[in-house]
Every structure is written in structure tokens, then in C-alpha cells.
Design a protein around this motif. Structure first.
Motif, short mmCIF file in Angstrom:
data_model
loop_
_atom_site.label_atom_id
_atom_site.label_comp_id
_atom_site.label_asym_id
_atom_site.label_seq_id
_atom_site.Cartn_x
_atom_site.Cartn_y
_atom_site.Cartn_z
N SER A 9 0.85 -1.18 0.00
CA SER A 9 0.00 0.00 0.00
C SER A 9 0.89 1.23 0.00
N SER A 11 -0.46 4.18 1.13
CA SER A 11 -1.12 5.09 2.06
C SER A 11 -0.19 5.49 3.20
N SER A 14 -1.44 3.72 6.37
CA SER A 14 -1.78 2.34 6.06
C SER A 14 -1.95 1.47 7.30
N ALA A 77 -3.09 -4.58 1.24
CA ALA A 77 -4.32 -3.80 1.22
C ALA A 77 -5.10 -4.26 0.00
N GLU A 78 -6.41 -4.11 0.07
CA GLU A 78 -7.25 -4.55 -1.04
C GLU A 78 -7.99 -3.35 -1.61
N HIS A 79 -7.82 -3.14 -2.91
CA HIS A 79 -8.56 -2.09 -3.62
C HIS A 79 -9.49 -2.75 -4.62
N ASN A 80 -10.77 -2.65 -4.39
CA ASN A 80 -11.77 -3.25 -5.27
C ASN A 80 -11.50 -4.72 -5.54
N SER A 82 -8.66 -6.39 -5.31
CA SER A 82 -7.38 -6.75 -5.91
C SER A 82 -6.23 -5.97 -5.26
N TYR A 83 -5.05 -6.08 -5.87
CA TYR A 83 -3.86 -5.37 -5.40
C TYR A 83 -4.04 -3.86 -5.52
N THR A 84 -3.33 -3.13 -4.71
CA THR A 84 -3.28 -1.68 -4.90
C THR A 84 -2.49 -1.39 -6.17
N SER A 113 -8.30 -5.18 6.58
CA SER A 113 -9.15 -4.10 6.09
C SER A 113 -10.01 -3.62 7.25
N ALA A 119 -9.65 -8.23 3.59
CA ALA A 119 -8.87 -8.25 2.34
C ALA A 119 -8.51 -9.67 1.90
#
Length: 175
Positions: A9, A11, A14, A77-80, A82-84, A113, A119
Motif C-alpha cells: 500500500s 497510504s 496504512s 491492502a485490497e482495492h476493489n 485486488s492489489y493496490t 481491512s 482483504a
């Protein structure tokens, strides 16, 4: 044992970085280095960009860090689902330089998450594909509902059962 740990991630706040830093600290007697993906920011990968700039030094530096370790701990981390984008882009650049990105290292893969899913989707994708990229995945653990199960003030997992799972996973790095 030299251990590299990082959150997949970018962030600055994070929760995965908090988790991976804690988990890495559990490796007894380890020389732990926690990486920040922001230190390896790269242009968006494409074959055209690769033809234009070649192999970026930041990708080579990241691979060198992984090579310096005996074990790697990653928290995804999970974005939608999947991977960031930051992790996937760095990984794509690295895999063009060296297909075995993980260089036959022992890995513990984590994810968390704020929600109850923990995640798990990205963790499943990562654990399924990592062996193709030179990883010996020793264990995976998902931490759901981060703020209910992690003591942010003391930077540790507060849920005993989940903490035991992470401790068991980390101990697998020594085997």
C-alpha cells in the motif's frame, strides 16, 4: 535472520503497514527492515515505457532489498478486490527485471481491512501466484475488522485468537 517487511500500500496511514510492522517485530532475534512503497514510486508500467526508459533504478533497488533478506513479510491492502495500483505497478516492473521477484525466500502473507472481509480476496490472489514468482509461502493470515482487532495506540493485535494465528505464521519463517 534478516527480514524485510512491507505493506502493499502507498497510504501514509496504512493499516497494513501497522500490521506488518507488528508482525515483523515478532520474528525473534531478527534484523527487521520495514520498507515503504512510496520510496519506490515508478511510472506506470507498459512495454512502451519500458522501451523508453529501460529498467528503473527504483525497481532494481527494491529487488536488492528483497535479495538482502532471508524472509519477507507482506501485508496486502485490497482495492476493489485486488492489489493496490502502487504495489502492482512496482511488482510488474520488478518482474520484468527478474521473474522470480521473491528470489526463493520464505514469505508470510497477511492482509487486513476496516471491514469484515479482511482483504481475503487479494490475499488469496497473492498466495496463489507468489510461488510462480519464487516465493515459499509459509503462512497466510487475514485480519478482519482492523480497528476492532488491532490496538492502534499500542500497535499490536488485541484479539488473542488472531494474534495467536499471526504468531504461528511468523514462527513458520524459522522452519
Amino acid at each position: 535472520m534478516k527480514v524485510i517487511a512491507f505493506a502493499a500500500s502507498s497510504s501514509s496511514t496504512s493499516i497494513n503497514k501497522q500490521l506488518v510492522t507488528y508482525a515483523g517485530s515478532l520474528v525473534k532475534g531478527a534484523d527487521l527492515e520495514v520498507l515503504d512503497l512510496n520510496d519506490y514510486e515508478l511510472p506506470l508500467f507498459s512495454q512502451d515505457k519500458e522501451n523508453e526508459i529501460g529498467q528503473p533504478e527504483m525497481a532494481k533497488a527494491f529487488l536488492a532489498k528483497l535479495n538482502s533478506a532471508e524472509a519477507i513479510v507482506i501485508s496486502f491492502a485490497e482495492h476493489n478486490g485486488s492489489y493496490t495500483a502502487a504495489y502492482k505497478n512496482l511488482f510488474d516492473w520488478c518482474s520484468r527485471i527478474q521473474q522470480k521477484v521473491y528470489q526463493d525466500k520464505k514469505l508470510v502473507l497477511l492482509s487486513t481491512s476496516p471491514g469484515p472481509g479482511g482483504a481475503k480476496n487479494v490475499l488469496a490472489a497473492a498466495s496463489g501466484s507468489a510461488p510462480f514468482f519464487g516465493a515459499e509461502v509459509k503462512a497466510t493470515v487475514s485480519i478482519p475488522s482492523f480497528y476492532e482487532n488491532f490496538d492502534v495506540e499500542n500497535q499490536r493485535i488485541s484479539n488473542r485468537e488472531l494474534n495467536d494465528k499471526v504468531m504461528t505464521a511468523i514462527s513458520a519463517l524459522s522452519s
